[in-house]
Design a protein around this motif. Structure first.
Motif, short mmCIF file in Angstrom:
data_model
loop_
_atom_site.label_atom_id
_atom_site.label_comp_id
_atom_site.label_asym_id
_atom_site.label_seq_id
_atom_site.Cartn_x
_atom_site.Cartn_y
_atom_site.Cartn_z
N ASP A 175 -84.33 157.82 -100.40
CA ASP A 175 -82.99 158.96 -100.81
C ASP A 175 -83.85 159.78 -100.89
O ASP A 175 -83.69 160.95 -101.29
CB ASP A 175 -82.96 158.61 -101.67
N HIS A 176 -85.42 159.81 -100.19
CA HIS A 176 -85.76 161.38 -100.58
C HIS A 176 -85.51 161.99 -99.76
O HIS A 176 -85.12 161.96 -98.67
CB HIS A 176 -87.25 161.24 -100.24
N PRO A 177 -85.10 163.79 -100.08
CA PRO A 177 -84.58 164.49 -99.07
C PRO A 177 -85.43 165.35 -97.85
O PRO A 177 -84.94 164.94 -96.72
CB PRO A 177 -84.33 165.91 -100.18
N LEU A 178 -86.45 165.19 -98.24
CA LEU A 178 -87.25 164.94 -96.73
C LEU A 178 -88.13 164.53 -95.75
O LEU A 178 -87.53 164.25 -94.68
CB LEU A 178 -88.84 165.70 -97.37
N LEU A 215 -85.52 161.93 -95.73
CA LEU A 215 -84.07 161.89 -94.77
C LEU A 215 -83.89 162.77 -93.44
O LEU A 215 -83.48 162.91 -92.48
CB LEU A 215 -82.84 162.15 -95.92
N VAL A 216 -84.21 163.83 -93.91
CA VAL A 216 -83.78 164.67 -92.74
C VAL A 216 -85.77 164.59 -91.69
O VAL A 216 -84.93 164.39 -90.81
CB VAL A 216 -84.51 166.36 -93.22
#
Length: 160
Positions: free
Chosen positions: A95-98, A100-101
């Motif tokens: 679930d780490h934003p980077l 996922l991007v």
């Protein structure tokens, strides 16, 4: 539920042995970096040709046909090694934003490649229609931008 699933993955005996191995994890990481340089380097060569910035006297269609098996091989190695590198860090990355991007941009790069393959095979790069002329250029530039961003995000993940 997702955290428990990814924690279970991280604690599988094979994943633990892989993580704790003196040579396995660094070897896979090294192969991943080499495959990245190989696959994305060749893709950059092709993208620059499509954008009209490199090798203008060489046929884009011939260059892509010659490089296609190498792209597929390089990206296959990237996929396998990337999954292996993900497994020991599943709970911190899922679930780490980077991360996922980065996955989203990889998916977009895949869509761009499929779109290009479907359209490029049906048309000629030198066609007089403006959209046919711009399509390969746009696909090459978009691909360059996406893969550059993916590489930067991959490096940033090591620090955040």
């Amino acid at each position: 539920m997702p955290y428990a699933f990814f924690a279970w993955i991280e604690n599988l005996p094979l994943v633990l042995r892989f993580t704790e191995s003196l040579f396995a994890y660094p070897l896979v990481q090294g192969v991943h970096v080499l495959a990245l340089a190989f696959a994305v380097g060749l893709l950059a060569l092709a993208d620059l040709r499509l954008a009209g910035l490199l090798l203008p006297r060489h046929s884009a269609r011939a260059l892509l046909s010659a490089l296609r098996p190498w792209f597929i091989g390089g990206f296959s190695v990237l996929l396998v090694t990337g999954v292996l590198l993900f497994l020991p860090q599943a709970t911190s990355l899922y679930d780490h934003p980077l991360f996922l991007v980065k996955l989203g941009l990889i998916a977009l790069a895949g869509v761009n490649a499929v779109w290009f393959e479907l359209n490029f095979r049906r048309t000629s790069v030198g066609s007089a229609a403006v959209w046919r002329y711009l399509s390969p250029r746009a696909a090459g530039l978009v691909s360059l931008g996406l893969w550059t961003t993916i590489l930067v995000l991959g490096r940033l993940l090591a620090y955040f």
